[in-house]
Design a protein around this motif. Structure first.
Motif, PDB file in Angstrom:
ATOM      1  N   LEU A 152       0.829  -1.214   0.000  1.00 11.45           N
ATOM      2  CA  LEU A 152       0.000   0.000   0.000  1.00 11.45           C
ATOM      3  C   LEU A 152       0.862   1.262   0.000  1.00 11.45           C
ATOM      4  O   LEU A 152       1.863   1.319   0.711  1.00 11.45           O
ATOM      5  CB  LEU A 152      -0.899  -0.037   1.233  1.00 11.45           C
ATOM      6  N   ILE A 153       0.473   2.234  -0.817  1.00  7.46           N
ATOM      7  CA  ILE A 153       1.167   3.530  -0.862  1.00  7.46           C
ATOM      8  C   ILE A 153       0.500   4.442   0.181  1.00  7.46           C
ATOM      9  O   ILE A 153      -0.659   4.828   0.024  1.00  7.46           O
ATOM     10  CB  ILE A 153       1.042   4.173  -2.271  1.00  7.46           C
ATOM     11  N   PRO A 154       1.221   4.783   1.278  1.00  7.17           N
ATOM     12  CA  PRO A 154       0.583   5.495   2.395  1.00  7.17           C
ATOM     13  C   PRO A 154      -0.120   6.800   1.996  1.00  7.17           C
ATOM     14  O   PRO A 154      -1.180   7.123   2.533  1.00  7.17           O
ATOM     15  CB  PRO A 154       1.741   5.774   3.357  1.00  7.17           C
ATOM     16  N   GLU A 155       0.452   7.542   1.033  1.00  8.59           N
ATOM     17  CA  GLU A 155      -0.144   8.840   0.639  1.00  8.59           C
ATOM     18  C   GLU A 155      -1.567   8.688   0.108  1.00  8.59           C
ATOM     19  O   GLU A 155      -2.364   9.624   0.177  1.00  8.59           O
ATOM     20  CB  GLU A 155       0.697   9.533  -0.456  1.00  8.59           C
ATOM     21  N   THR A 156      -1.879   7.509  -0.428  1.00  4.80           N
ATOM     22  CA  THR A 156      -3.229   7.335  -0.987  1.00  4.80           C
ATOM     23  C   THR A 156      -4.294   7.406   0.114  1.00  4.80           C
ATOM     24  O   THR A 156      -5.431   7.753  -0.151  1.00  4.80           O
ATOM     25  CB  THR A 156      -3.359   5.991  -1.743  1.00  4.80           C
ATOM     26  N   LEU A 157      -3.897   7.080   1.344  1.00  3.97           N
ATOM     27  CA  LEU A 157      -4.870   7.141   2.440  1.00  3.97           C
ATOM     28  C   LEU A 157      -5.209   8.587   2.799  1.00  3.97           C
ATOM     29  O   LEU A 157      -6.275   8.871   3.338  1.00  3.97           O
ATOM     30  CB  LEU A 157      -4.369   6.371   3.670  1.00  3.97           C
ATOM     31  N   ASP A 175     -20.122   5.078  -0.931  1.00  4.29           N
ATOM     32  CA  ASP A 175     -19.146   4.159  -0.349  1.00  4.29           C
ATOM     33  C   ASP A 175     -17.735   4.546  -0.775  1.00  4.29           C
ATOM     34  O   ASP A 175     -17.529   4.996  -1.905  1.00  4.29           O
ATOM     35  CB  ASP A 175     -19.408   2.720  -0.825  1.00  4.29           C
ATOM     36  N   ILE A 176     -16.794   4.335   0.129  1.00  2.59           N
ATOM     37  CA  ILE A 176     -15.384   4.516  -0.231  1.00  2.59           C
ATOM     38  C   ILE A 176     -14.709   3.146  -0.149  1.00  2.59           C
ATOM     39  O   ILE A 176     -14.679   2.507   0.902  1.00  2.59           O
ATOM     40  CB  ILE A 176     -14.660   5.522   0.694  1.00  2.59           C
ATOM     41  N   GLU A 177     -14.225   2.715  -1.312  1.00  3.11           N
ATOM     42  CA  GLU A 177     -13.602   1.393  -1.422  1.00  3.11           C
ATOM     43  C   GLU A 177     -12.105   1.593  -1.623  1.00  3.11           C
ATOM     44  O   GLU A 177     -11.693   2.459  -2.385  1.00  3.11           O
ATOM     45  CB  GLU A 177     -14.237   0.677  -2.638  1.00  3.11           C
ATOM     46  N   VAL A 178     -11.305   0.813  -0.914  1.00  2.00           N
ATOM     47  CA  VAL A 178      -9.855   0.892  -1.112  1.00  2.00           C
ATOM     48  C   VAL A 178      -9.383  -0.421  -1.724  1.00  2.00           C
ATOM     49  O   VAL A 178      -9.914  -1.486  -1.424  1.00  2.00           O
ATOM     50  CB  VAL A 178      -9.088   1.162   0.207  1.00  2.00           C
ATOM     51  N   ASP A 179      -8.374  -0.319  -2.588  1.00  2.15           N
ATOM     52  CA  ASP A 179      -7.963  -1.489  -3.356  1.00  2.15           C
ATOM     53  C   ASP A 179      -6.454  -1.513  -3.554  1.00  2.15           C
ATOM     54  O   ASP A 179      -5.891  -0.643  -4.212  1.00  2.15           O
ATOM     55  CB  ASP A 179      -8.681  -1.460  -4.719  1.00  2.15           C
ATOM     56  N   GLY A 180      -5.826  -2.535  -2.954  1.00  2.00           N
ATOM     57  CA  GLY A 180      -4.392  -2.740  -3.153  1.00  2.00           C
ATOM     58  C   GLY A 180      -3.621  -2.716  -1.848  1.00  2.00           C
ATOM     59  O   GLY A 180      -3.634  -1.724  -1.119  1.00  2.00           O
ATOM     60  N   GLY A 181      -2.995  -3.851  -1.531  1.00  2.00           N
ATOM     61  CA  GLY A 181      -2.139  -3.905  -0.344  1.00  2.00           C
ATOM     62  C   GLY A 181      -2.879  -3.840   0.979  1.00  2.00           C
ATOM     63  O   GLY A 181      -2.306  -3.459   1.993  1.00  2.00           O
TER      64      GLY A 181
END
Ligand code: DX5
Ligand code: ZN
Length: 220
Positions: A152-157, A175-181
């Motif tokens: 996961l790339i922390p900045e994306t959070l 909805d907020i969906e997160v995808d990757g790592g």
């Protein structure tokens, strides 16, 4: 309530059905189907994902969460429409202009699926703000789209936080969906940032006990 969408990208073909059963028994919420066309991203998963999506819809009543990492979005909406996906998500980097983006949103609504727009790590939430009242989900890519098992790339959070603040202030129900790592150590960070749908691939598929791995996330 946090939901889990299990990515089938790294599934091994020999164990596909057994793993799908285990995922469903472990109480995931959706099967996440990563459609890659070899153009929008390097890899081409069109055949295998169609195969998995068909299998999943035969053996399970769980919804399909179709993530289109493709340039020709319209072609794949059409192709997947017969499987009546719960969610179809396309990338804003693929549709580019406003007219096309709006017509794709309409197309997905017309087949009865919920509409998601995905943004890659380099894309700002400013690019999608105008569409938020008309869609159901924003998928924030927490890795560069293209393959499973990345970190996961922390900045994306930070983008997730910014988006959560934006929709809360405006009372937009989305909805907020997160995808990757996303795994047992990053899931909480994503939830705290504002995500309510977690895509999980490698963490679930490579775990020795899928049910236990899901329980760990759901317990938090
Ligand atoms: C990446 C895909 C993801 C990804 C998730 O391009 O959209 O769905 O494979 O897998 P993990 O959880 O392994 O990062
Ligand atoms: Zn995905």
């Amino acid at each position: 309530m946090t939901e889990i969408s299990a990515s089938l990208l790294t599934l091994e073909k020999e164990n596909a059905i057994k793993t799908m059963y285990n995922l469903e028994a472990g109480k995931i919420d959706y099967f996440h189907i990563d459609v890659m066309d070899g153009k929008f991203v390097e890899k081409n998963t069109t055949e295998i994902m169609k195969d998995y999506a068909l299998t999943a819809s035969h053996i399970s009543n769980l919804g399909l969460d179709v993530h289109l990492m493709v340039e020709n979005v319209e072609e794949f909406i059409d192709e997947y429409s017969m499987l009546e996906p719960e969610i179809i998500t396309f990338h804003i980097e693929a549709t580019k202009n406003e007219e096309r983006t709006k017509s794709v949103i309409e197309e997905i609504k017309n087949i009865g699926s919920r509409v998601g727009i995905a943004i890659s790590p380099d894309t700002s939430i400013d690019e999608i703000k105008q569409y938020l009242p008309y869609i159901h989900t924003v998928l924030v890519m927490t890795v560069v789209p293209g393959k499973g098992g990345q970190k996961l790339i922390p900045e994306t959070l930070e983008k997730v936080k910014e988006l959560k603040k934006y929709i809360t202030e405006r009372n937009i129900d989305i909805d907020i969906e997160v995808d990757g790592g996303i795994n047992d150590s990053t899931a909480n960070l994503a939830i705290d940032a504002g995500a309510n749908i977690l895509v999980m691939g490698n963490y679930l598929i490579s775990s020795e006990n899928i049910k236990e791995a899901i329980r760990k996330i759901k317990e938090n």
